[in-house]
Design an enzyme around this catalytic site. Sequence first.
Site, PDB file in Angstrom:
ATOM      1  N   TYR A  97       0.237   2.153  -7.900  1.00 23.81           N
ATOM      2  CA  TYR A  97       1.427   2.681  -6.990  1.00 23.81           C
ATOM      3  C   TYR A  97       2.760   1.675  -7.481  1.00 23.81           C
ATOM      4  O   TYR A  97       3.557   2.285  -7.852  1.00 23.81           O
ATOM      5  CB  TYR A  97       0.929   2.271  -5.570  1.00 23.81           C
ATOM      6  CG  TYR A  97       2.311   2.094  -4.637  1.00 23.81           C
ATOM      7  CD1 TYR A  97       3.091   3.478  -4.359  1.00 23.81           C
ATOM      8  CD2 TYR A  97       3.069   1.170  -4.119  1.00 23.81           C
ATOM      9  CE1 TYR A  97       4.503   3.580  -3.604  1.00 23.81           C
ATOM     10  CE2 TYR A  97       4.271   1.121  -3.605  1.00 23.81           C
ATOM     11  CZ  TYR A  97       5.004   2.353  -3.414  1.00 23.81           C
ATOM     12  OH  TYR A  97       5.910   2.454  -2.646  1.00 23.81           O
TER      13      TYR A  97
ATOM     14  N   LYS B 167       0.629   6.489   9.265  1.00 24.81           N
ATOM     15  CA  LYS B 167       0.156   5.978   7.814  1.00 24.81           C
ATOM     16  C   LYS B 167      -1.198   5.258   8.188  1.00 24.81           C
ATOM     17  O   LYS B 167      -1.678   4.784   7.049  1.00 24.81           O
ATOM     18  CB  LYS B 167       1.517   4.833   7.679  1.00 24.81           C
ATOM     19  CG  LYS B 167       2.507   5.422   7.160  1.00 24.81           C
ATOM     20  CD  LYS B 167       3.674   4.401   6.832  1.00 24.81           C
ATOM     21  CE  LYS B 167       3.226   3.421   5.573  1.00 24.81           C
ATOM     22  NZ  LYS B 167       4.398   2.467   5.016  1.00 24.81           N
TER      23      LYS B 167
END
Length: 311
Positions: free
Chosen positions: A139, A183
């Site tokens: 990421y 999330k």
Amino acid sequence: MFIVTGGAGFIGSSIVKSLNERGITDILVVDDLTDGAKFVNLVDLQIMDYMDKDEFITQIVSGQDFGDIEAIFHEGACSATTEWNGKFMMENNYEYSKDLLHYCIERDIPFLYASSAATYGGNDTFKEELKYEKPLNVYGYSKFQFDQYVRRIWEDAAAHDETLPQIVGFRYFNVYGPREQHKGSMASVAFHLNNQLNAGENAKLFEGEHKRDFVYIGDVCKVNLWFFDNNVSGIYNLGTGQAESFLEVGQAVVAYHQKGEVERIPFPEHLKGRYQSFTEADLTNLRAAGYKDTFKSVAQGTAEYMAWLNR
């Protein structure tokens, strides 16, 4: 019209809310609602239209004319630092961003995008310079590589004396606050500790003195809109500039609930070496750009967040 990618997500929907507070409703929200739970973030917002991310990318790549676009806030990405599918991550975070960037350059549209403090990896200096950028996960690498791409665009434009639209990247540190509930495991520690206390448990924190730069979502939105208003380009850290401990977050959550206590649990083996144990934004460049507002402390931001979560 404004376009907000990731507009049903945490930061994206918060930017939509901030635009609404200015009386702006001609907003195209782009997202992927495969996770249908995210729709909750749009219920109280006024938008002009919604478009699926894949359809949007198809139209962007084909050069579709969306009419007069005042700015694109690009918050859409896979933000799971625990995701290790590099092909998926680069398509979502790198290729998508490049397509949007070129669309904006060709049409002179301001482009404000989400970078990340994950670009710094295990460094203890958090300054927007290549020598400090060593991501620990794919990421962070996807965000780093796009920042590098933007830098090359600026260098190339300068070499050929070309004028570019506003391009600004924000290296978000540990953002927390309303609209992150979808999330799951990637939601902030304050969110999880609140759930634990509401379930009658203690606030559980990993052992160790981990400190992060926790920045409240309201401050993140203020910075985004200030840059749009002032047409400043660059890559900037977006944190408070002050690292605070997870313990301070836990204490703020316990103080709000007035029950329970902070309980320490072992640090997971699978996260060792892949996890930033310390982050603190160097705000030198942000301040030099002209942004003067203060940022909420953990105690201030957490109290506001707890009141929202438990309303």
